[in-house]
Structures are given as C-alpha cells and as structure tokens.
Design an enzyme around this catalytic site. Structure first.
Site, PDB file in Angstrom:
ATOM      1  N   ASP A   9       0.791  -0.994   0.006  1.00 63.85           N
ATOM      2  CA  ASP A   9      -0.128   0.037   0.532  1.00 63.85           C
ATOM      3  C   ASP A   9       1.238   1.073  -0.013  1.00 63.85           C
ATOM      4  OD1 ASP A   9      -2.060   1.658   0.339  1.00 63.85           O
ATOM      5  OD2 ASP A   9      -1.968   1.690   2.376  1.00 63.85           O
ATOM      6  N   ASP A  11      -0.594   5.051   0.611  1.00 62.37           N
ATOM      7  CA  ASP A  11      -0.158   5.970   2.145  1.00 62.37           C
ATOM      8  C   ASP A  11      -0.542   5.649   3.141  1.00 62.37           C
ATOM      9  OD1 ASP A  11      -0.924   7.800  -0.095  1.00 62.37           O
ATOM     10  OD2 ASP A  11      -2.454   8.260   0.008  1.00 62.37           O
TER      11      ASP A  11
END
Length: 355
Positions: A9, A11
């Site tokens: 991922d 953010d």
C-alpha cells in the site's frame, strides 16, 4: 523457481497519510514512513519483487485533480529510484467507494495478472498495508498479509520478519512398502528425533543432523519383515526431497563443501548443491551388515538422497572397521552438508542465475 512478491500500500504504509483529508496532493504533504527505504532495499536483496497497490479516492475528479496527485507521486518515485528501490508496477484504483468498481482494494482486479501466473510463490508473498482492506486483499489473493503500524509492526520489524532465515520443510511419502514422515529445520540445532525401525540406520541419520548442524524428525513404518531395502531407499528419497525444499531459492548458500578424515578411516566427501543429481561412491565392507543395517544399502541411500535433493555427491572411505567406515561416510556427509547449506550472503551462487 517461483518468485516472491510484496504488494505494498502507498498512503499510510510507504508514505504518511495526512489525517486531515487523506490526500497527498501537495509537496509539503509528502513524508516517507520511518525506515522504509533501507528495509525495502533489504527485502529486494532477499529476492522479493515490489508492487505498489493503492486506492486513490476520486483521482482525476475536481476533488482530487490528477495534476495535484502527479507532482508528489512522481517525486516519491524519483526518490525511491535514486536510492535503488525498484517497483515492478504501480497499480492505482482512482474510484470512489460509491462507484462500486471491480478494481478497488480489497477486490483483486488490479492483481489478476499475478494471480494467473504460476510463477508467484504464494506461500512467501505478502500484502503490506495499514488498513483492514489490505489484509482482506491478501486473503482474497490467497497470500499472507502484514498490517503495517509505526509502533507494533513498523518497517524494521517487517524487514526482520521477512528476511530472517528459518528454512523448513515437511515431506510425507506413502507407498505400499513404506510410510515416511520427514521434517527438516536447517537453521535450528539439536532435538532430532529419528525412528526408522532400523536402529543402526537411526544412529547414522542422527550423525547427518548432528554434524550438519540442523534438526530433523524422521518417522518410518516399513516392510522390515521382508528386509531393510525399501525403508532405507525411501528414507533417502524423502530426506533428499525435504532438504531440497528447505533450501528454498538457495540464495546466499555456500553451495560447495568438502571434508576428509575420521578415526583410523580416511573418508572423503565433496558436495555441490548444483541441481544436477550425481553420485560417485567407493566403499568396501567386510560384512553384509553393521548392526541391523545392510551395508549394500548405504550406497543406495546416498544415491536416492542425491537424486531427490539434486546434488552432485562424491563419497569415499577406507579403514579397518566396518562400523567406523559406515559412520565415517555419514559424518563426512553431514559435515560437508553443514558447509554447503551455510548462508553467507544474499546472492545466488551460480553464474547461470539458477540452481
């Protein structure tokens, strides 16, 4: 050889996620998570390929213009690249939850190409992210999930967890003649448990583990009412397979090993974990049995093991006592194996790029 992947991922995992609006849409909002770059370099060196996968709500709309995203994102990628961090691919879902698209995490549309590949090592591939949807994505992909957290599972912790060696294999082999269960731990010593029904053979197998510096558990039920042929042969096949599996991608191993004397015997052993099975064996015995083990089965054991393990093995012994001659072969093999499986780096010890 199957490939290990990390689906990471963006953010909140690679870079900090602004708590105000959850958008990195200005340069002053760009901040890397602590330790992320050195740990990604370590993971790359350990053989992982990196894939970035991120939901960017409403990207390209008035609420999140593409240009506002591109500036900080491109700078982030430039910094990663300048430090040696390479992402194979960056996968982005630009939709809002209300759009009910088929590519938003935890749905698997963006990673379908990887799931279709037989070459992905699912047992050793991971999704890494800070949200429950990342863990759900891992479950949907049939791989492991790690939930990133600065305090409880940060990048140094993840790097340690994914690069720590604990090479293990479990092989079960059942035929009409034998039922065999073998477990091997290459990075743990002591505590081996061996029961083949052939006492002297148990003792010899324990010599391999003891002098090889690893632990193994072997349980065998064989047709010993006939003779020890199937028990010894099939144990060699199962143990060789277990050692091969436990070695994994063989990155960093020494690959070669050799050893010489024991007591009044001169035992020579040379080993190459080459992927090419071959045995050269020379040993003569006075008697047909040592204890309850047929001496003719010793060569058969090492031939079976070298075949399933995929090694080139040279074994030779000279001496006066049959017990010592047999034991010298197993001890020499164990000591040689100890050298060959030792991890000294991260590269594959082959100019061909494969073992």
């Amino acid at each position: 050889m199957s490939q290990k992947y990390l689906f990471i991922d963006r953010d909140g995992t690679l870079i900090s996620e602004p708590p105000s609006d959850f958008q990195v849409d200005r340069f002053d909002k760009l901040a890397f998570e602590p330790g992320v770059i050195p740990e990604l370099l370590k993971l790359q060196k350990a053989g992982y390929k990196l894939v970035m996968i991120t939901n960017q709500d409403g990207l390209g709309t008035q609420s999140f213009p593409q240009a506002d995203f591109d500036g900080p994102h491109n700078l982030m990628m430039q910094i990663f690249t300048s430090q040696g961090v390479q992402f194979d691919e960056v996968l982005i879902c630009p939709h809002l939850p209300a759009d009910e698209c088929d590519c938003r995490k935890p749905k698997v549309k963006l990673v379908e190409g990887y799931l279709a590949e037989q070459a992905m090592d699912r047992a050793n591939s991971y999704v890494i992210g800070d949200r429950a949807t990342d863990i759900q994505l891992a479950e949907n992909m049939g791989i492991n999930g790690l939930r990133y957290d600065r305090e409880t599972l940060n990048w140094p912790m993840i790097g340690e967890q994914l690069t720590k060696r604990d090479r293990y294999a479990h092989v079960v082999r059942n035929t009409k003649e034998t039922q065999i269960d073998v477990q091997v731990w290459l990075d743990r010593e002591g505590g081996s448990k061996i029961n083949t029904g052939v006492g002297f053979f148990d003792h010899m197998l324990d010599q391999i583990a003891t002098h090889g510096g690893f632990r193994m558990e072997i349980n065998v039920k064989g047709d010993l009412y006939i003779d020890d042929h199937h028990t010894v042969e099939d144990t060699g096949l199962a143990l060789g397979e277990a050692l091969k599996i436990a070695l994994g991608d063989k990155r960093g191993i020494c690959r070669f090993g050799f050893v010489l004397p024991m007591d009044e015997c001169l035992a020579r052993c040379a080993l190459d974990i080459s992927g090419r099975p071959h045995l050269e064996y020379k040993a003569e015995f006075t008697y047909q049995r040592v204890g309850d083990l047929s001496t003719e089965m010793i060569e058969h054991f090492f031939r079976s093991l070298s075949y399933t393990m995929g090694v080139t093995l040279h074994l030779k012994t000279k001496g006066k006592n049959d017990h010592h001659r047999v034991e010298s072969l197993f001890k020499a093999f164990g000591r040689t194996l100890r050298q060959a499986i030792r991890v000294e780096g991260d590269t594959l010890p082959s100019s061909k790029g494969v073992l």
